[in-house]
Design an enzyme around this catalytic site. Sequence first.
Site, PDB file in Angstrom:
ATOM      1  N   PRO A 133       0.972  -1.255  -0.085  1.00 19.38           N
ATOM      2  CA  PRO A 133       0.028  -0.091  -0.128  1.00 19.38           C
ATOM      3  C   PRO A 133       0.912   1.221  -0.035  1.00 19.38           C
ATOM      4  O   PRO A 133       0.453   2.425  -0.382  1.00 19.38           O
ATOM      5  CB  PRO A 133      -0.792  -0.061   1.443  1.00 19.38           C
ATOM      6  CG  PRO A 133      -0.728  -1.468   1.749  1.00 19.38           C
ATOM      7  CD  PRO A 133       0.534  -1.848   1.192  1.00 19.38           C
ATOM      8  N   GLU A 155       1.344  -7.583   7.704  1.00 21.62           N
ATOM      9  CA  GLU A 155       1.657  -5.978   7.671  1.00 21.62           C
ATOM     10  C   GLU A 155       2.827  -5.642   6.658  1.00 21.62           C
ATOM     11  O   GLU A 155       3.229  -4.698   6.496  1.00 21.62           O
ATOM     12  CB  GLU A 155       1.819  -5.535   8.818  1.00 21.62           C
ATOM     13  CG  GLU A 155       1.023  -5.645   9.985  1.00 21.62           C
ATOM     14  CD  GLU A 155      -0.377  -4.937   9.616  1.00 21.62           C
ATOM     15  OE1 GLU A 155      -1.250  -5.601   9.646  1.00 21.62           O
ATOM     16  OE2 GLU A 155      -0.289  -3.705   9.376  1.00 21.62           O
ATOM     17  N   ARG A 207       0.100  -8.674 -21.575  1.00 23.36           N
ATOM     18  CA  ARG A 207      -0.771  -8.326 -22.444  1.00 23.36           C
ATOM     19  C   ARG A 207      -0.028  -7.492 -23.683  1.00 23.36           C
ATOM     20  O   ARG A 207      -0.569  -7.336 -24.904  1.00 23.36           O
ATOM     21  CB  ARG A 207      -2.197  -7.584 -22.256  1.00 23.36           C
ATOM     22  CG  ARG A 207      -2.134  -6.234 -21.472  1.00 23.36           C
ATOM     23  CD  ARG A 207      -3.290  -5.432 -21.324  1.00 23.36           C
ATOM     24  NE  ARG A 207      -4.196  -5.368 -22.382  1.00 23.36           N
ATOM     25  CZ  ARG A 207      -3.985  -4.178 -23.095  1.00 23.36           C
ATOM     26  NH1 ARG A 207      -3.135  -3.132 -22.750  1.00 23.36           N
ATOM     27  NH2 ARG A 207      -4.998  -3.834 -24.099  1.00 23.36           N
ATOM     28  N   ASP A 222      -4.828   1.743 -26.823  1.00 22.03           N
ATOM     29  CA  ASP A 222      -5.497   1.463 -25.446  1.00 22.03           C
ATOM     30  C   ASP A 222      -5.942   2.679 -24.666  1.00 22.03           C
ATOM     31  O   ASP A 222      -5.656   3.840 -24.777  1.00 22.03           O
ATOM     32  CB  ASP A 222      -4.402   1.164 -24.638  1.00 22.03           C
ATOM     33  CG  ASP A 222      -4.041  -0.479 -24.990  1.00 22.03           C
ATOM     34  OD1 ASP A 222      -3.068  -1.030 -24.478  1.00 22.03           O
ATOM     35  OD2 ASP A 222      -5.037  -1.111 -25.417  1.00 22.03           O
TER      36      ASP A 222
HETATM   37  C1  LIG Z   1       0.786  -0.952   7.132  1.00 22.28           C
HETATM   38  O1  LIG Z   1      -0.580  -1.007   6.316  1.00 22.28           O
HETATM   39  C2  LIG Z   1      -1.004  -2.173   5.479  1.00 22.28           C
HETATM   40  C3  LIG Z   1       0.263  -3.015   5.199  1.00 22.28           C
HETATM   41  C4  LIG Z   1       0.162  -4.183   4.402  1.00 22.28           C
HETATM   42  C5  LIG Z   1      -1.351  -4.833   4.223  1.00 22.28           C
HETATM   43  C6  LIG Z   1      -1.809  -6.145   3.772  1.00 22.28           C
HETATM   44  N1  LIG Z   1      -0.630  -6.313   2.960  1.00 22.28           N
HETATM   45  C7  LIG Z   1       0.385  -7.172   3.092  1.00 22.28           C
HETATM   46  C8  LIG Z   1       1.067  -7.188   2.041  1.00 22.28           C
HETATM   47  C9  LIG Z   1       0.653  -6.482   0.986  1.00 22.28           C
HETATM   48  C10 LIG Z   1       0.564  -6.333  -0.390  1.00 22.28           C
HETATM   49  C11 LIG Z   1       0.120  -5.246  -0.936  1.00 22.28           C
HETATM   50  C12 LIG Z   1      -0.843  -4.538  -0.409  1.00 22.28           C
HETATM   51  C13 LIG Z   1      -1.763  -3.434  -1.033  1.00 22.28           C
HETATM   52  C14 LIG Z   1      -1.431  -2.931  -2.354  1.00 22.28           C
HETATM   53  C15 LIG Z   1      -2.437  -2.000  -2.584  1.00 22.28           C
HETATM   54  N2  LIG Z   1      -2.507  -1.386  -3.747  1.00 22.28           N
HETATM   55  N3  LIG Z   1      -3.292  -2.011  -1.618  1.00 22.28           N
HETATM   56  N4  LIG Z   1      -2.779  -2.957  -0.626  1.00 22.28           N
HETATM   57  C16 LIG Z   1      -1.460  -4.955   0.914  1.00 22.28           C
HETATM   58  C17 LIG Z   1      -0.621  -5.931   1.492  1.00 22.28           C
HETATM   59  C18 LIG Z   1      -2.318  -3.801   4.876  1.00 22.28           C
HETATM   60  C19 LIG Z   1      -2.157  -2.576   5.501  1.00 22.28           C
END
Ligand SMILES: COc1ccc(Cn2ccc3ccc(-c4cc(N)[nH]n4)cc32)cc1
Length: 255
Positions: free
Chosen positions: A101, A128, A170, A185
């Site tokens: 995220p 996390e 793709r 696209d």
């Molecule tokens: C610190 O806050 C958080 C940290 C991790 C998580 C859960 N989590 C664990 C690995 C992982 C990889 C990618 C993503 C992700 C990517 C996007 N665009 N949204 N969420 C989420 C992910 C939830 C919250």
Amino acid sequence: MRLDVVTVFPDYLAPLRLALLGRAVDRGIVEVGVHDLRAWTHDVHKSVDDTPFGGGPGMVMRPTVWGDALDDLVPPAGTGGATGSTASDPDSRPLLIVPTPAGRPFSQADAHRYARRRRIVFACGRYEGIDQRVVDEASERMDVEEVSIGDYVLIGGEVAVLVIAEAVVRLLPGVLGNRRSHEEDSFSDGLLEGPSYTRPEVWRDRPVPEVLKSGDHARIARWRRDESLRRTAERRPDLLRRAALGAADLQTLAE
Ligand SMILES: COc1ccc(Cn2ccc3ccc(-c4cc(N)[nH]n4)cc32)cc1
């Protein structure tokens, strides 16, 4: 191109072997390896996570397990493995993509950039996330990009890998067959795609726009551009500012 994905849920990546992506694999356009991270665990419980230093909610994925996995997939220099990039071909180093995220937003431009790489390794986090030292250490011998697929929170990286892999594969030559070029696209001209229509000509009392049946290709092109502009202005005004607009476009937007 070769894609490797490391995950604690290998079955999540099964869609990579279906439909268009599956056909690209069958035709040798892309090789795909999916690896269970637990194969590199050190204990009877096959643990991949531990409590976070400094406290806080949840668990963090252990660097020791990830380090061993990435060493096997991308052997460090001196072990007969990949060395640094060559000046002549900066894309020769493996690219490690870590969905998170907290990553830079993934875009169509990134998809085109990734499609030029010979080797991409995806690290799917859970909990996390992954101990930051894994990214820091991998950066010594790979190009590493921490990537977000949008401003919403998933449970792990697997879905993000499916999104990124599909957007990249793709674009590879031969994958989309005789489909129109990628230059048309959505986002290729900086605007959103307008509406599309097919048979029947009238469906539940709703006709197809007459212009599309006119056979006047210049008029059809202008209508499609106008619909694209209107939709972009309504849904993604941020894209309009970056788009190259002509006088006719500005006229449409002023209406
Ligand atoms: C610190 O806050 C958080 C940290 C991790 C998580 C859960 N989590 C664990 C690995 C992982 C990889 C990618 C993503 C992700 C990517 C996007 N665009 N949204 N969420 C989420 C992910 C939830 C919250």
